[in-house]
Design a protein around this motif. Structure first.
Motif, short mmCIF file in Angstrom:
data_model
loop_
_atom_site.label_atom_id
_atom_site.label_comp_id
_atom_site.label_asym_id
_atom_site.label_seq_id
_atom_site.Cartn_x
_atom_site.Cartn_y
_atom_site.Cartn_z
N SER A 1 0.82 -1.21 0.00
CA SER A 1 0.00 0.00 0.00
C SER A 1 0.86 1.26 0.00
O SER A 1 0.46 2.28 0.52
CB SER A 1 -0.95 -0.01 1.20
OG SER A 1 -0.20 -0.06 2.40
N TYR B 1 -6.33 13.16 -1.62
CA TYR B 1 -7.69 12.68 -1.35
C TYR B 1 -7.61 11.28 -0.76
O TYR B 1 -6.80 10.47 -1.16
CB TYR B 1 -8.57 12.73 -2.61
CG TYR B 1 -8.05 11.97 -3.80
CD1 TYR B 1 -8.47 10.67 -4.05
CD2 TYR B 1 -7.14 12.54 -4.68
CE1 TYR B 1 -8.00 9.97 -5.15
CE2 TYR B 1 -6.68 11.85 -5.78
CZ TYR B 1 -7.11 10.56 -6.01
OH TYR B 1 -6.64 9.87 -7.09
N HIS C 1 -8.27 7.47 0.06
CA HIS C 1 -8.65 6.30 -0.71
C HIS C 1 -9.10 5.23 0.28
O HIS C 1 -8.34 4.82 1.16
CB HIS C 1 -7.47 5.80 -1.54
CG HIS C 1 -7.78 4.53 -2.28
ND1 HIS C 1 -8.63 4.48 -3.35
CD2 HIS C 1 -7.37 3.25 -2.06
CE1 HIS C 1 -8.72 3.24 -3.78
NE2 HIS C 1 -7.98 2.48 -3.01
N GLU D 1 -10.53 1.47 0.88
CA GLU D 1 -10.72 0.12 0.32
C GLU D 1 -11.86 -0.61 1.04
O GLU D 1 -12.72 -1.19 0.42
CB GLU D 1 -9.45 -0.72 0.48
CG GLU D 1 -8.26 -0.22 -0.27
CD GLU D 1 -8.17 -0.77 -1.67
OE1 GLU D 1 -8.77 -1.81 -1.94
OE2 GLU D 1 -7.51 -0.13 -2.49
N THR E 1 -6.99 3.64 5.93
CA THR E 1 -7.22 4.64 4.90
C THR E 1 -5.87 5.12 4.39
O THR E 1 -4.95 5.37 5.16
CB THR E 1 -8.00 5.84 5.47
OG1 THR E 1 -9.26 5.37 5.94
CG2 THR E 1 -8.23 6.90 4.41
N TYR F 1 -3.93 7.71 1.22
CA TYR F 1 -4.18 8.90 0.43
C TYR F 1 -3.59 8.74 -0.95
O TYR F 1 -2.45 8.31 -1.10
CB TYR F 1 -3.58 10.14 1.11
CG TYR F 1 -4.38 10.61 2.29
CD1 TYR F 1 -5.36 11.58 2.13
CD2 TYR F 1 -4.18 10.07 3.55
CE1 TYR F 1 -6.12 12.01 3.21
CE2 TYR F 1 -4.93 10.48 4.63
CZ TYR F 1 -5.91 11.46 4.46
OH TYR F 1 -6.65 11.86 5.52
N PHE F 2 -4.38 9.05 -1.94
CA PHE F 2 -3.90 9.17 -3.31
C PHE F 2 -3.74 10.65 -3.60
O PHE F 2 -4.22 11.49 -2.82
CB PHE F 2 -4.88 8.53 -4.29
CG PHE F 2 -4.88 7.02 -4.29
CD1 PHE F 2 -3.99 6.27 -3.54
CD2 PHE F 2 -5.80 6.33 -5.06
CE1 PHE F 2 -4.00 4.89 -3.55
CE2 PHE F 2 -5.82 4.95 -5.09
CZ PHE F 2 -4.92 4.23 -4.33
N SER G 1 -1.51 11.42 -11.67
CA SER G 1 -2.25 10.59 -10.73
C SER G 1 -1.29 9.66 -9.98
O SER G 1 -0.67 8.77 -10.57
CB SER G 1 -3.29 9.76 -11.49
OG SER G 1 -3.99 8.93 -10.60
N THR H 1 -0.97 6.79 -7.23
CA THR H 1 -1.73 5.75 -6.54
C THR H 1 -0.77 4.65 -6.09
O THR H 1 0.41 4.89 -5.95
CB THR H 1 -2.81 5.17 -7.48
OG1 THR H 1 -2.16 4.52 -8.57
CG2 THR H 1 -3.75 6.26 -7.99
N TYR H 2 -1.31 3.45 -5.91
CA TYR H 2 -0.46 2.30 -5.56
C TYR H 2 0.43 1.84 -6.70
O TYR H 2 1.35 1.07 -6.49
CB TYR H 2 -1.32 1.08 -5.17
CG TYR H 2 -2.14 1.22 -3.93
CD1 TYR H 2 -1.64 1.80 -2.78
CD2 TYR H 2 -3.43 0.72 -3.90
CE1 TYR H 2 -2.40 1.89 -1.64
CE2 TYR H 2 -4.20 0.80 -2.75
CZ TYR H 2 -3.68 1.39 -1.63
OH TYR H 2 -4.43 1.47 -0.50
#
Length: 155
Positions: free
Chosen positions: A19, A102, A104, A106, A112, A114-115, A137, A139-140
């Motif tokens: 993550s 923001y 994220h 799951e 929790t 953040y992306f 963007s 993300t993971y």
């Protein structure tokens, strides 16, 4: 029996194993091809408590690298330090990465995270010629290149 299967199915959520949310930087020549740095790269940043910390230490012959991104700061400030090969020269550039964070979500069972969406990048130009946002963007996805770094040419 059907009710038991539904309850078991709803409570067995797989949280992401990796993550980590990080940005990937790729070093490029002026013609756009991938470039390996012969100089040693160290990157530092400032922690929430105001102290400097090294987040990437002494990368040699690198063409790309990953850096963590803060969870809740609107801007990350990075100091890229280049030890020039076969000399005692040290060149530093500062990079300011503006972003929107923001949460994220799951599942209730997972933490929790953040992306982020990168909105702007500014930098000094001592060693670097330019930095381009390739994918805003964050993300993971650890394979996505977010930034292209273009060093000044030695010509």
């Amino acid at each position: 029996m059907l009710l038991t299967l539904l309850i078991v199915a709803c409570s067995s959520v797989d949280c992401p194993v990796d993550s980590t949310v990080a940005t990937m930087y790729q070093i490029r020549n002026s013609d756009g091809s991938e470039l390996k740095l012969v100089d040693t790269l160290t990157v530092s940043s400032t922690r929430a408590d105001g102290k400097d910390t090294i987040i990437y230490n002494k990368g040699i012959n690198v063409s790309s690298f990953n850096l963590p991104i803060s969870y809740s700061h609107p801007e990350d400030v990075l100091v890229l330090q280049f030890n020039i090969a076969n000399t005692d020269s040290l060149v530093k550039d500062t990079v300011w990465v503006k972003k929107e964070d923001y949460p994220h979500f799951e599942s209730v069972d997972c933490n929790t995270t953040y992306f982020h969406t990168v909105t702007d990048v500014n930098y000094t130009r001592h060693y670097l010629d330019s930095i381009v946002i390739n994918n805003p963007s964050v993300t993971y996805d650890s394979q996505t290149v977010h930034f292209f770094l273009y060093p000044k040419s030695n010509d």
